[in-house]
Design a protein around this motif. Structure first.
Motif, PDB file in Angstrom:
ATOM      1  N   UNK A   9      36.983  46.763  -5.210  1.00  0.00           N
ATOM      2  CA  UNK A   9      35.909  47.184  -4.318  1.00  0.00           C
ATOM      3  C   UNK A   9      36.499  47.464  -2.946  1.00  0.00           C
ATOM      4  N   UNK A  10      36.079  48.595  -2.381  1.00  0.00           N
ATOM      5  CA  UNK A  10      36.556  49.019  -1.067  1.00  0.00           C
ATOM      6  C   UNK A  10      35.360  49.209  -0.143  1.00  0.00           C
ATOM      7  N   UNK A  11      35.524  48.813   1.111  1.00  0.00           N
ATOM      8  CA  UNK A  11      34.475  48.964   2.120  1.00  0.00           C
ATOM      9  C   UNK A  11      35.137  49.334   3.448  1.00  0.00           C
ATOM     10  N   UNK A  16      38.365  45.166  -0.379  1.00  0.00           N
ATOM     11  CA  UNK A  16      37.551  43.965  -0.147  1.00  0.00           C
ATOM     12  C   UNK A  16      37.651  42.935  -1.262  1.00  0.00           C
ATOM     13  N   UNK A  17      37.584  43.377  -2.527  1.00  0.00           N
ATOM     14  CA  UNK A  17      37.557  42.450  -3.660  1.00  0.00           C
ATOM     15  C   UNK A  17      38.255  43.064  -4.860  1.00  0.00           C
ATOM     16  N   UNK A 309      28.645  52.828  -3.430  1.00  0.00           N
ATOM     17  CA  UNK A 309      27.811  51.638  -3.271  1.00  0.00           C
ATOM     18  C   UNK A 309      26.945  51.852  -2.034  1.00  0.00           C
ATOM     19  N   UNK A 310      25.645  51.651  -2.173  1.00  0.00           N
ATOM     20  CA  UNK A 310      24.725  51.870  -1.059  1.00  0.00           C
ATOM     21  C   UNK A 310      23.999  50.574  -0.706  1.00  0.00           C
ATOM     22  N   UNK A 316      25.697  54.751   2.417  1.00  0.00           N
ATOM     23  CA  UNK A 316      26.906  54.539   1.628  1.00  0.00           C
ATOM     24  C   UNK A 316      27.800  53.530   2.342  1.00  0.00           C
ATOM     25  N   UNK A 317      28.114  52.432   1.669  1.00  0.00           N
ATOM     26  CA  UNK A 317      28.869  51.346   2.305  1.00  0.00           C
ATOM     27  C   UNK A 317      30.230  51.096   1.684  1.00  0.00           C
ATOM     28  N   UNK A 318      30.465  51.597   0.483  1.00  0.00           N
ATOM     29  CA  UNK A 318      31.742  51.329  -0.170  1.00  0.00           C
ATOM     30  C   UNK A 318      31.814  52.012  -1.521  1.00  0.00           C
TER      31      UNK A 318
END
Length: 328
Positions: A9-11, A16-17, A309-310, A316-318
């Motif tokens: 996961x990218x932000x 990020x994870x 990801x919203x 849009x956050x990531x």
């Protein structure tokens, strides 16, 4: 070998994870591709319901009870508890001369929004038929009646569970590493990720005889009725619909997922180490793209893997990404 990096996961442009896990793709000759440790021992949980349903068909119980594809799909299901599911399980039990009280799966609120709302607004309690495993348990009851065995069919030494264990060990090619009690109170036998993938490959390329016929019927039932295997808004249902009969997929608790690809003779098993469903759904979507069964641009792949990801305001956050080297 340790768990492999599978999904990230990218932000804000920063990592990020990460979801770590184990993935094996097998054919009937052995391992085709793997990430992580194929020898990791796991509980397949509900991903192995098609294995648990084998004795139902092989014993002759399914034919004796006149079961069709819908009932066989429900025997493999972790359903939402909507009327499309509960109505069919109710009729199945009634045709056996049995009632909800004969089930041993326990009750929980259904995931289906309409049925959930109906129960809340009517101040009603869910019953065992709402349990996501009620189809599997209806199958166990059908087999129990055919065997003329006792009512406690979830006990480890009951003839139903002895038959399930035999089938499980035969298709995985392993002696069960142990067993635990699943959420629905039935035993769940442990195997390696490779063993689970080997079992799925046997469903993808079934042999002759009673076993092969049973495997073929179960896969065909799942593919014909994806809405019964899970339900609206669920990854299993949406992925199978998108693949238009080219594969069957099935999730299990604690982030297990399996795939059966009949046209290629391939079986897939994956386990996300942290137990996160989000990672398992993204990983199985990535594998379907890897095998050429879906495109990155397909809406279902975008939903579970490639789309943004919203947040609650729609910003849009990531994004989720395949980790380097997975898959391929």
């Amino acid at each position: 070998m340790t768990a492999a990096r599978l999904i990230e996961l990218w932000r804000g442009g920063l990592h990020e994870s990460t979801h770590l896990g184990h993935v094996v793709i097998c054919d009937t000759e052995g391992v085709v591709e793997a990430w992580g440790n194929p020898g990791t021992v796991i509980f397949p949980r509900s991903s192995c319901k098609m294995i648990q349903a084998l004795p139902l068909i092989e014993s002759g119980a399914a034919d004796a009870a006149g079961l069709g594809d819908e009932q066989l799909a429900l025997a493999c299901a972790s359903h939402n508890g909507g009327r499309i599911h509960t109505g069919r399980v109710e009729r199945w039990l009634a045709e056996l001369g049995l009632e909800e009280e004969d089930l041993r799966c326990g009750a929980h609120m259904p995931r289906d929004p309409e049925e959930h709302r109906r129960l809340l607004c009517s101040d009603s309690r869910p019953c065992q038929i709402h349990n996501n495993c009620s189809g599997k348990h209806a199958g166990f009851l059908t087999l129990k009646r055919h065997m003329k065995a006792g009512p406690e069919y979830v006990e480890i030494d009951h003839p139903v569970q002895r038959a399930v264990r035999r089938a499980f060990e035969e298709v995985t090619g392993e002696t069960a590493a142990g067993w635990g009690i699943d959420g629905c109170s039935a035993p769940n036998f442990a195997c390696t990720v490779e063993g689970l993938a080997r079992a799925m490959a046997s469903f993808a390329q079934p042999g002759l005889g009673r076993r092969g016929a049973a495997q073929r019927r179960l896969v065909e039932a799942m593919i014909a009725h994806p809405e019964l295997v899970a339900g609206e808004g669920r990854a299993c249902t949406e992925l199978m619909r998108a693949m238009k009969g080219r594969a069957a997929v099935k999730t299990g608790a604690e982030a297990v997922f399996v795939g059966i690809v009949p046209g290629r003779g391939l079986g897939i098993a994956l386990k996300i180490a942290d137990g996160g469903t989000r990672g398992a759904e993204a990983a199985i979507a990535a594998l379907m793209v890897h095998l050429g069964l879906l495109e990155d641009s397909d809406p279902v792949v975008q939903k579970y893997l490639t789309g943004p990801i919203r947040n609650w305001r729609g910003f849009e956050t990531g994004e989720m990404r395949r980790a380097r080297g997975f898959p391929g």
